[in-house]
Design a protein around this motif. Sequence first.
Motif, PDB file in Angstrom:
ATOM      1  N   LEU A  46       1.515 -19.897 -60.340  1.00  0.00           N
ATOM      2  CA  LEU A  46       1.461 -18.554 -60.909  1.00  0.00           C
ATOM      3  C   LEU A  46       2.644 -17.701 -60.453  1.00  0.00           C
ATOM      4  O   LEU A  46       2.872 -16.624 -61.007  1.00  0.00           O
ATOM      5  CB  LEU A  46       0.174 -17.849 -60.483  1.00  0.00           C
ATOM      6  CG  LEU A  46      -1.145 -18.295 -61.111  1.00  0.00           C
ATOM      7  CD1 LEU A  46      -2.293 -17.548 -60.453  1.00  0.00           C
ATOM      8  CD2 LEU A  46      -1.149 -18.059 -62.613  1.00  0.00           C
ATOM      9  N   VAL A  76       9.000 -14.549 -62.857  1.00  0.00           N
ATOM     10  CA  VAL A  76       7.743 -13.921 -63.269  1.00  0.00           C
ATOM     11  C   VAL A  76       7.762 -12.422 -63.001  1.00  0.00           C
ATOM     12  O   VAL A  76       7.232 -11.620 -63.790  1.00  0.00           O
ATOM     13  CB  VAL A  76       6.561 -14.603 -62.547  1.00  0.00           C
ATOM     14  CG1 VAL A  76       5.251 -13.889 -62.832  1.00  0.00           C
ATOM     15  CG2 VAL A  76       6.465 -16.070 -62.942  1.00  0.00           C
ATOM     16  N   ARG A  78       2.720 -17.778 -66.871  1.00  0.00           N
ATOM     17  CA  ARG A  78       2.322 -17.336 -65.531  1.00  0.00           C
ATOM     18  C   ARG A  78       2.053 -15.836 -65.492  1.00  0.00           C
ATOM     19  O   ARG A  78       1.148 -15.376 -64.779  1.00  0.00           O
ATOM     20  CB  ARG A  78       3.423 -17.688 -64.522  1.00  0.00           C
ATOM     21  CG  ARG A  78       3.564 -19.172 -64.246  1.00  0.00           C
ATOM     22  CD  ARG A  78       4.727 -19.436 -63.287  1.00  0.00           C
ATOM     23  NE  ARG A  78       4.937 -20.868 -63.077  1.00  0.00           N
ATOM     24  CZ  ARG A  78       5.975 -21.383 -62.417  1.00  0.00           C
ATOM     25  NH1 ARG A  78       6.890 -20.583 -61.881  1.00  0.00           N
ATOM     26  NH2 ARG A  78       6.092 -22.692 -62.283  1.00  0.00           N
ATOM     27  N   ASN A 126      -1.393 -14.898 -66.037  1.00  0.00           N
ATOM     28  CA  ASN A 126      -2.319 -15.452 -65.029  1.00  0.00           C
ATOM     29  C   ASN A 126      -2.865 -16.829 -65.387  1.00  0.00           C
ATOM     30  O   ASN A 126      -3.975 -17.196 -64.982  1.00  0.00           O
ATOM     31  CB  ASN A 126      -3.480 -14.491 -64.753  1.00  0.00           C
ATOM     32  CG  ASN A 126      -3.029 -13.257 -63.998  1.00  0.00           C
ATOM     33  OD1 ASN A 126      -2.014 -13.278 -63.300  1.00  0.00           O
ATOM     34  ND2 ASN A 126      -3.770 -12.177 -64.135  1.00  0.00           N
ATOM     35  N   PRO A 158      -1.859 -20.699 -64.702  1.00  0.00           N
ATOM     36  CA  PRO A 158      -0.928 -21.564 -63.967  1.00  0.00           C
ATOM     37  C   PRO A 158      -0.170 -22.485 -64.925  1.00  0.00           C
ATOM     38  O   PRO A 158      -0.745 -23.061 -65.857  1.00  0.00           O
ATOM     39  CB  PRO A 158      -1.845 -22.365 -63.036  1.00  0.00           C
ATOM     40  CG  PRO A 158      -3.075 -21.517 -62.892  1.00  0.00           C
ATOM     41  CD  PRO A 158      -3.253 -20.852 -64.226  1.00  0.00           C
ATOM     42  N   ARG A 161       7.658 -26.662 -59.753  1.00  0.00           N
ATOM     43  CA  ARG A 161       7.580 -25.273 -60.196  1.00  0.00           C
ATOM     44  C   ARG A 161       8.535 -25.006 -61.359  1.00  0.00           C
ATOM     45  O   ARG A 161       8.235 -24.250 -62.267  1.00  0.00           O
ATOM     46  CB  ARG A 161       7.904 -24.346 -59.020  1.00  0.00           C
ATOM     47  CG  ARG A 161       6.853 -24.382 -57.919  1.00  0.00           C
ATOM     48  CD  ARG A 161       7.358 -23.768 -56.641  1.00  0.00           C
ATOM     49  NE  ARG A 161       8.511 -24.506 -56.112  1.00  0.00           N
ATOM     50  CZ  ARG A 161       9.135 -24.230 -54.979  1.00  0.00           C
ATOM     51  NH1 ARG A 161       8.708 -23.211 -54.247  1.00  0.00           N
ATOM     52  NH2 ARG A 161      10.156 -24.947 -54.569  1.00  0.00           N
TER      53      ARG A 161
END
Length: 295
Positions: free
Chosen positions: A112, A120, A188, A191, A193, A247
């Motif tokens: 996230l 993000v 992300r 919210n 993942p 990631r």
Amino acid sequence: MFLKSEFDIQFHLPEATPMLALLHVHPSLESGLMTGDALRVEHLEGEAPTELLVEEFLDAFGNRCSRFAAPAGRIRLSGCNTLSVDAEPDAQPVLARQSPVEDLPPEVLQFLLASRYCQVDLFGGVAQDLFGYTLPGWQRVAAIRDWVNWKVAFNYQTARSTKTAMDVFTERVGVCRDFQHLAITLTRCMNIPARYVMGQLGDIRIPYTGPGDFHAWYQVWLDGRWWNVDARHNKPRPGRVLMAVGRDAADVAITTSFGRADLKHFYVESNELDEQGNLVPLPGGRPAKVETPGV
């Protein structure tokens, strides 16, 4: 479905250089291997190739990694495997639910957060403006995937290693990793993942599209599991070969050299085989084997 995947990648090293590689199938697929999945690393200088010692280990994301010390000169990384995979195209779980953040498993929470290419922290307002109206869960995931597919143009000539999600959002052009970085970032922000995937996606049951390459897509966490999503090819496809997750692209580089390494030769292919081990014809036919030399 049986898939044969192979690669031959060659570099010239001006001096001895330690290297890392992520060129095996992901451990979650190893039970489907019909043949070995060895990475062969050779030094091509001299009268005959010299095979180098390769150490294997699992990284922090559970990917199978290789490390080796390469001497100066020409280096070849090659491998081939046959894998049994699900013949169905990517699942479209239209009823899959989004979990509240407080209910997510601890190991999923990192997907996230902002990362090297997925900023993000810069996209919160943008994501809410674009997708706040969507229903939580798969509808929201699909809306983000399709928006990125529609808004970003594909162009190999625009590839660069420093391009971030914000660069893609601004420029609206990129390669497969750029599509995924922008989609992951927006996902992300809502919210959900999302993690980056590197692997192979050949021309499986579709017309020939050109010389093979590695491919990037991403996965989202809904209903307690990961689902494949692809903002570059937003229509379901069969034949994905997962190799590594992380990631973003910084975590799953195909090769990493701790020194200069000039690419001289690049060949990657993934094709479907029938039960007798023959290549399955593509709609419209298949040209002769094509290899792409390095620059």
